[in-house]
Design a protein around this motif. Structure first.
Motif, mmCIF file in Angstrom:
data_model
loop_
_atom_site.group_PDB
_atom_site.id
_atom_site.type_symbol
_atom_site.label_atom_id
_atom_site.label_comp_id
_atom_site.label_asym_id
_atom_site.label_seq_id
_atom_site.Cartn_x
_atom_site.Cartn_y
_atom_site.Cartn_z
ATOM 1 N N LEU A 245 -31.541 5.826 55.369
ATOM 2 C CA LEU A 245 -30.692 4.723 55.825
ATOM 3 C C LEU A 245 -29.923 4.106 54.665
ATOM 4 C CD1 LEU A 245 -29.795 2.456 57.826
ATOM 5 C CD2 LEU A 245 -31.919 1.273 57.226
ATOM 6 N N LEU A 246 -30.587 3.854 53.565
ATOM 7 C CA LEU A 246 -29.963 3.133 52.460
ATOM 8 C C LEU A 246 -29.052 3.997 51.615
ATOM 9 C CD1 LEU A 246 -32.904 0.862 51.216
ATOM 10 C CD2 LEU A 246 -31.103 0.336 52.878
ATOM 11 N N PHE A 247 -29.301 5.325 51.592
ATOM 12 C CA PHE A 247 -28.567 6.166 50.648
ATOM 13 C C PHE A 247 -27.831 7.329 51.299
ATOM 14 C CE2 PHE A 247 -32.426 4.466 48.479
ATOM 15 C CZ PHE A 247 -31.764 3.418 47.847
ATOM 16 N N GLY A 248 -27.585 7.230 52.607
ATOM 17 C CA GLY A 248 -26.693 8.181 53.260
ATOM 18 C C GLY A 248 -27.314 9.480 53.689
ATOM 19 N N GLY A 249 -28.634 9.530 53.859
ATOM 20 C CA GLY A 249 -29.282 10.744 54.323
ATOM 21 C C GLY A 249 -29.055 10.992 55.798
ATOM 22 N N VAL A 250 -29.472 12.159 56.256
ATOM 23 C CA VAL A 250 -29.167 12.578 57.628
ATOM 24 C C VAL A 250 -30.294 12.266 58.604
ATOM 25 C CG1 VAL A 250 -27.594 14.383 56.875
ATOM 26 C CG2 VAL A 250 -30.026 14.928 57.159
ATOM 27 N N LEU A 251 -31.423 11.762 58.123
ATOM 28 C CA LEU A 251 -32.556 11.425 59.001
ATOM 29 C C LEU A 251 -32.839 9.933 58.902
ATOM 30 C CD1 LEU A 251 -34.923 14.441 58.172
ATOM 31 C CD2 LEU A 251 -33.158 14.287 59.946
ATOM 32 N N ALA A 252 -31.816 9.145 59.118
ATOM 33 C CA ALA A 252 -31.870 7.723 58.806
ATOM 34 C C ALA A 252 -32.486 6.888 59.921
ATOM 35 C CB ALA A 252 -30.469 7.205 58.509
ATOM 36 N N ALA A 253 -33.190 5.843 59.504
ATOM 37 C CA ALA A 253 -33.639 4.807 60.422
ATOM 38 C C ALA A 253 -32.447 3.948 60.830
ATOM 39 C CB ALA A 253 -34.693 3.931 59.736
ATOM 40 N N ASP A 254 -32.629 3.160 61.875
ATOM 41 C CA ASP A 254 -31.662 2.130 62.203
ATOM 42 C C ASP A 254 -31.895 0.934 61.283
ATOM 43 O OD1 ASP A 254 -30.351 3.492 64.186
ATOM 44 O OD2 ASP A 254 -31.530 2.647 65.826
ATOM 45 N N PRO A 255 -30.897 0.076 61.107
ATOM 46 C CA PRO A 255 -31.082 -1.110 60.262
ATOM 47 C C PRO A 255 -32.186 -2.048 60.746
ATOM 48 C CG PRO A 255 -28.750 -0.699 60.607
ATOM 49 C CD PRO A 255 -29.500 0.229 61.535
ATOM 50 N N ASP A 256 -32.574 -1.937 62.027
ATOM 51 C CA ASP A 256 -33.617 -2.825 62.547
ATOM 52 C C ASP A 256 -35.031 -2.251 62.398
ATOM 53 O OD1 ASP A 256 -33.567 -0.821 64.425
ATOM 54 O OD2 ASP A 256 -33.272 -2.136 66.154
ATOM 55 N N ARG A 257 -35.169 -1.194 61.594
ATOM 56 C CA ARG A 257 -36.490 -0.617 61.351
ATOM 57 C C ARG A 257 -37.436 -1.715 60.863
ATOM 58 N NH1 ARG A 257 -40.828 2.037 61.156
ATOM 59 N NH2 ARG A 257 -41.055 4.118 60.250
ATOM 60 N N LEU A 258 -38.615 -1.762 61.430
ATOM 61 C CA LEU A 258 -39.690 -2.716 61.153
ATOM 62 C C LEU A 258 -39.520 -4.062 61.851
ATOM 63 C CD1 LEU A 258 -40.381 -2.095 57.338
ATOM 64 C CD2 LEU A 258 -41.580 -1.105 59.294
ATOM 65 N N ASP A 259 -38.348 -4.342 62.413
ATOM 66 C CA ASP A 259 -38.159 -5.629 63.083
ATOM 67 C C ASP A 259 -39.087 -5.788 64.279
ATOM 68 O OD1 ASP A 259 -36.223 -6.157 61.233
ATOM 69 O OD2 ASP A 259 -34.524 -5.977 62.620
ATOM 70 N N VAL A 260 -39.391 -4.696 64.974
ATOM 71 C CA VAL A 260 -40.263 -4.784 66.135
ATOM 72 C C VAL A 260 -41.671 -5.209 65.726
ATOM 73 C CG1 VAL A 260 -40.973 -2.348 66.069
ATOM 74 C CG2 VAL A 260 -41.001 -3.588 68.241
ATOM 75 N N VAL A 261 -42.080 -4.883 64.508
ATOM 76 C CA VAL A 261 -43.393 -5.317 64.025
ATOM 77 C C VAL A 261 -43.418 -6.836 63.915
ATOM 78 C CG1 VAL A 261 -45.096 -5.084 62.190
ATOM 79 C CG2 VAL A 261 -43.647 -3.133 62.802
ATOM 80 N N ALA A 262 -42.309 -7.395 63.463
ATOM 81 C CA ALA A 262 -42.210 -8.852 63.379
ATOM 82 C C ALA A 262 -42.184 -9.490 64.766
ATOM 83 C CB ALA A 262 -40.964 -9.243 62.589
ATOM 84 N N ARG A 263 -41.447 -8.879 65.693
ATOM 85 C CA ARG A 263 -41.330 -9.467 67.037
ATOM 86 C C ARG A 263 -42.642 -9.414 67.799
ATOM 87 N NH1 ARG A 263 -36.430 -6.576 67.006
ATOM 88 N NH2 ARG A 263 -37.281 -4.943 68.336
ATOM 89 N N THR A 264 -43.363 -8.327 67.690
ATOM 90 C CA THR A 264 -44.564 -8.146 68.502
ATOM 91 C C THR A 264 -45.823 -8.703 67.854
ATOM 92 O OG1 THR A 264 -45.020 -5.963 67.543
ATOM 93 C CG2 THR A 264 -43.606 -6.036 69.507
ATOM 94 N N GLY A 265 -45.833 -8.776 66.529
ATOM 95 C CA GLY A 265 -47.052 -9.195 65.848
ATOM 96 C C GLY A 265 -48.149 -8.159 65.916
ATOM 97 N N ALA A 266 -47.801 -6.912 66.214
ATOM 98 C CA ALA A 266 -48.793 -5.848 66.350
ATOM 99 C C ALA A 266 -49.377 -5.486 64.984
ATOM 100 C CB ALA A 266 -48.159 -4.617 66.985
#
Length: 398
Positions: A245-266
């Motif tokens: 994601l940060l350096f232009g690779g082809v198997l990139a995460a979305d910018p919201d990677r890890l945000d769901v951990v914050a939302r759910t508290g899992a």
């Protein structure tokens, strides 16, 4: 009552839609035709385009009546996605036909249906790059071979096969649950396989372990399932998608990677698996700005680039800020002797200075230092897997 939905633009694909409906009815299933066209239909439909368009956030007028077809297609896709979210409980399965516009609109809705609901898209685009249409869903893309422009001796066979495949999936009994284990997600890459397999072996007795390949889509699928409460926690060992994601690779995460951990508290136990690499396709696809870097040919079609100390510091800040936003039980395990099978003493990507830049930045950025666990071993060592499994079980206990 849940029924099969046959979806397409009834102005141009009416004959095909009626043919699919009749095939499904002949198999004893009830089917309804859903029109996502932007012009008057050529056949009678059960759910009109106006009904779909009314689900657009800006109302029916934002979809129908304009002269710009591209804008209408985009707006109809938005409306159909919302319609599917609202009506998913009424849908036993969905089959759609379309060219470029029809595929885009139909798949926008299909992606909103729950995993496990059978979905088949018969498309002129199915033999190309289907990622924009499938996304993280379980849509089955069936190549139409010929254009979808009326029935012929080949298109009848393709449509018949697809319709019967859908009916077969719906008619078959669902797999029986083999246990009542809590489902959890794990991320793995080839260079962290030994670690994740060992963790899975340790947790499998208590948890249903769903392993996701960290290819961008894998991470998105895992986090979507966590959001939907299909899973209760993550052992996110392989966060390599962040490097892409940060350096232009082809198997990139979305910018919201890890945000769901914050939302759910899992509960989340993570690591820095394969952050030593950025993924590209064949060597000639690597951007010219990276000439002179350290590369490893994973295979003729996949080229790995070693991340630098500066890039590792950037990733440390990015991950640290994400974890600071998490208020649930979180632990980040850091293997001090290497983060992948290549980042090991004598290995192609062995670079202690780059790893140190990552760890120092994480230490500086993460506010709650108790969340950081430094381990004097390699990520693929049995001791690391044991620590990860034990830490996860401790976080899950409450």
């Amino acid at each position: 009552m849940r029924v099969i939905h046959v979806v397409g633009t009834a102005d141009t694909k009416g004959e095909e839609l009626a043919y699919l409906r009749d095939l499904i009815a002949a198999d004893g299933q009830q089917a309804v035709i859903v029109d996502i066209g932007t012009r008057a239909p050529s056949i009678a439909v059960d759910i009109a385009a106006e009904d779909i368009a009314s689900c657009h956030p800006d109302g029916e007028g934002a979809v129908l009546g304009g002269s710009d077809r591209g804008a209408a297609v985009s707006a109809m896709g938005t409306a159909f996605a919302e319609w599917c979210r609202r009506h998913s409980g009424e849908i036993s399965g969905m089959i759609a036909v379309g060219g470029g516009g029809g595929t885009s609109m139909a798949c926008a809705g299909m992606r909103e249906l729950p995993y496990g609901v059978p979905k088949i898209m018969v498309s002129t685009l199915a033999s190309g790059d289907t990622a924009p249409y499938v996304g993280t869903s379980d849509i089955v893309m069936a190549p139409s071979v010929t254009d979808i422009a009326g029935l012929n001796q080949l298109s009848r066979v393709i449509l018949s096969n697809s319709a019967h495949a859908l009916v077969g999936a719906i008619s078959a009994s669902s797999p029986a649950a083999v246990d009542d284990k809590i489902a959890i997600g794990l991320t793995m890459f080839g260079v962290t396989t030994a670690c994740v397999n060992a963790i899975t072996e340790r947790l499998d007795e208590r948890y249903d372990c769903l392993v996701f390949h960290a290819t961008g889509t894998g991470g998105r699928s895992m986090e979507r399932l966590l959001e939907q409460q299909f899973m209760s926690g993550l052992v996110d060992i392989t966060t390599t998608e962040i490097a892409d994601l940060l350096f232009g690779g082809v198997l990139a995460a979305d910018p919201d990677r890890l945000d769901v951990v914050a939302r759910t508290g899992a509960p989340w136990v993570g690591s820095v698996g394969a952050l030593d690499m950025v993924n590209f396709w064949a060597p000639d696809t690597v951007p010219s700005k990276y000439r002179g870097r350290t590369f490893y040919e994973h295979n003729p079609n996949v080229t790995l680039m070693r991340t630098t100390a500066e890039e590792n510091a950037d990733m440390g800040r990015w991950i640290g800020r994400k974890l600071n936003a998490c208020h649930g039980p979180v632990r980040l395990l850091l293997p001090e002797k290497g983060v992948s099978a290549l980042d090991i003493e004598g290995g192609a990507f062995w670079d202690p200075e780059a790893d140190a830049a990552l760890y120092d930045t994480l230490r500086d950025t993460i506010e709650d230092k108790a969340r950081l666990v430094f381990l004097p071993c390699h990520i693929n060592d049995p001791a690391f897997a044991e620590a990860a499994a034990n830490t996860f079980q401790d976080l899950m206990e409450p």
